[in-house]
Design a protein around this motif. Sequence first.
Motif, PDB file in Angstrom:
ATOM      1  N   GLU A 242       0.816  -1.215   0.000  1.00  0.00           N
ATOM      2  CA  GLU A 242       0.000   0.000   0.000  1.00  0.00           C
ATOM      3  C   GLU A 242       0.856   1.274   0.000  1.00  0.00           C
ATOM      4  OE1 GLU A 242      -2.458  -0.294   3.416  1.00  0.00           O
ATOM      5  OE2 GLU A 242      -3.365  -2.221   2.825  1.00  0.00           O
ATOM      6  N   MET A 243       2.154   1.133   0.226  1.00  0.00           N
ATOM      7  CA  MET A 243       3.025   2.310   0.280  1.00  0.00           C
ATOM      8  C   MET A 243       3.208   2.885  -1.125  1.00  0.00           C
ATOM      9  SD  MET A 243       6.028   1.315   3.012  1.00  0.00           S
ATOM     10  CE  MET A 243       6.811   2.908   2.776  1.00  0.00           C
ATOM     11  N   PRO A 244       3.031   4.213  -1.300  1.00  0.00           N
ATOM     12  CA  PRO A 244       3.196   4.809  -2.632  1.00  0.00           C
ATOM     13  C   PRO A 244       4.650   4.853  -3.089  1.00  0.00           C
ATOM     14  CG  PRO A 244       2.795   6.511  -0.972  1.00  0.00           C
ATOM     15  CD  PRO A 244       2.614   5.197  -0.283  1.00  0.00           C
ATOM     16  N   ASN A 245       5.580   4.939  -2.154  1.00  0.00           N
ATOM     17  CA  ASN A 245       7.003   5.031  -2.504  1.00  0.00           C
ATOM     18  C   ASN A 245       7.585   3.625  -2.582  1.00  0.00           C
ATOM     19  OD1 ASN A 245       9.849   5.380  -2.502  1.00  0.00           O
ATOM     20  ND2 ASN A 245       9.599   7.433  -1.661  1.00  0.00           N
ATOM     21  N   VAL A 246       7.861   3.159  -3.798  1.00  0.00           N
ATOM     22  CA  VAL A 246       8.324   1.788  -4.013  1.00  0.00           C
ATOM     23  C   VAL A 246       9.683   1.556  -3.353  1.00  0.00           C
ATOM     24  CG1 VAL A 246       8.991   0.102  -5.774  1.00  0.00           C
ATOM     25  CG2 VAL A 246       7.041   1.613  -6.160  1.00  0.00           C
ATOM     26  N   VAL A 247      10.562   2.543  -3.439  1.00  0.00           N
ATOM     27  CA  VAL A 247      11.913   2.378  -2.890  1.00  0.00           C
ATOM     28  C   VAL A 247      11.873   2.275  -1.369  1.00  0.00           C
ATOM     29  CG1 VAL A 247      14.197   3.436  -2.715  1.00  0.00           C
ATOM     30  CG2 VAL A 247      12.908   3.588  -4.851  1.00  0.00           C
TER      31      VAL A 247
END
Length: 619
Positions: A242-247
């Motif tokens: 669910e996190m928008p920041n893949v890194v």
Amino acid sequence: MDSLELNKDTQTAEAEKIKQQAETPIAETSEKTETADIIETEDMVETAMKSKEPLRTKEELVAELQALINRQVEEIKEQVESLKQTFYKIYNAEQAAKKQAFLDEGGVLEEYIPTIDETEQAFKRLLAEYKKRKAEENARLEREKEQNLLQKQHILEQMKALVDNNSDISSNLQEFKQLQQKWKEIGAVPATHSTSLWKQYNLYQEQFYDLVKINNELREYDFKKNLESKTALCEAAEKLDEMPNVVEAFRELQRLHDEWKTIGPVARELREEIWARFQAASAVINKKHQEYFQALHQAEDENLQKKTALCEKLEAIDYAALTSFKLWEEKSEEVMAIQAEWRTIGFAPHKVNKQIYSRYRELCDEFFNKKSAFYKETKSELAQNLEKKRNLCAQAEALKESTDWKETTEKLIALQKEWKTIGPVAKKYSDDIWKRFLAACDYFFNRKKQEVPNTAAQEQQNLSLKKELISRMEQFERCDTVDESVAAIRSMIDEFNAIGFVPFKEKDKIYKQFRDAVDKQFDALNVDKALRKLDTFRTNLQDMQAKGENKLLDERRKLLRVYDNLKAEIAISENNIGFFSAKSKKSENMLKEMERKINSLKEELRLIETKIGLIDEKL
């Protein structure tokens, strides 16, 4: 002692569980390969995000760095790097602009000396301070890792001693657990020892649990607690999707894997199930992480193609064809448009980014160096041309008061012809020197016109001839074909133009009557308007020629200005229509109107070219 002992089968089962735990794939990948991936990922993300920074001044960037400098190095690492990239992007652009301004003002590249930027000096001092603190922090961390290595090696020695002292393993259980807790509390060690330490630690755990003789209730309790911990890690890994920041999600996943390794085994029947769940959640994040960088690499490859195409445009410049100031200025506009487009393109792949920029920079420098050399070389030629034209001005001014009308007219015409053979002069002198020469010539020819009038009888005779020709034009009978009729009408127009002056008060009236008669015949023949305009121009050309060569030259210059304006307007319209997309009936109508306008402008351009050719024939 008897209540804590396990039978032989139970000990064997425990050994098998610990052995399987040690052979799981996570032990082979997390410590070494994934740590390197994280470092590489951080560098790439920093680079990809640079172009999204808000526009700030150098002084603001220095102030921001000053505010950050005393904070923890690890906290400000990415912020400092971002400030550095933004600052030097602005600084390099300013230096390039100053250098270009110096060159545009006539300066020589070899004589250019960059000015010292106090803001940049202040920024460099802050960076040096940051680098010093960073180096000290890295040294401190390395010392801490070495200390952690010694502590863990010491714990391994103690664990080995407990394993070797297998006479009463169950009484050493609490001490062994305390060693495990100490191990968890100790921080990172040098990467070169991480895997071997963990394998040795896992081996001693296996050996110890193989020897531990505790009751089944205690063993089941450990399994239960471990299952709860690993279930919580599975839930945390699943939420990472669910996190928008893949890194950031990928980094957090690595932390969860590190924590997983510190948790002991679960019941054998649940071991594969819980590990499969954790692996499935990890696979989702790993795939997104891989796709993210694949897209980033693809965008960088596309940027490389665009930048290569711009370099090829610069390499295709034909310097031998740039033989005038106008051509150099036109090509300079093209080069500056290429530079503007370059600045809109993002980074190329890291391994070739510096090479493609160096290629581009060298091509731009080559162009502007050659332009500067051309301007420098032509200064001498411009000065010589100016001196020649000043000499012609002096000769014309010496003749302008002459009353020897015929001889002086021939001399001035010869001077005018010689003027046309002389090349250009510096732009700042061009208008003044021409006006000076033109004024001397006009002064003489105006005096000549006033002193040598036509006889009234000749003008009356010419008037009668033109009236008779108008009558013939009005009564003109068509020939067998349109082309023959047009040729006959043009012959009569030439005849009209060949007749000399008429009384001044009759001039406009007689010309209008003749023009109306011609238009009437052309209307009957459906002759193109452009041809009519050309015939009218031929008639006017006779009057201009009678007034002297200066009048023809003035008309030619006026037509050249109209010609240049038409070419520019056509180029702009064709460029605009290239970006136009007809997606509705209204848009389609607009597109057709633009095409009609372009065709009309091109027709007008061809007419101007013909008119200039007619003047050149007279000259």
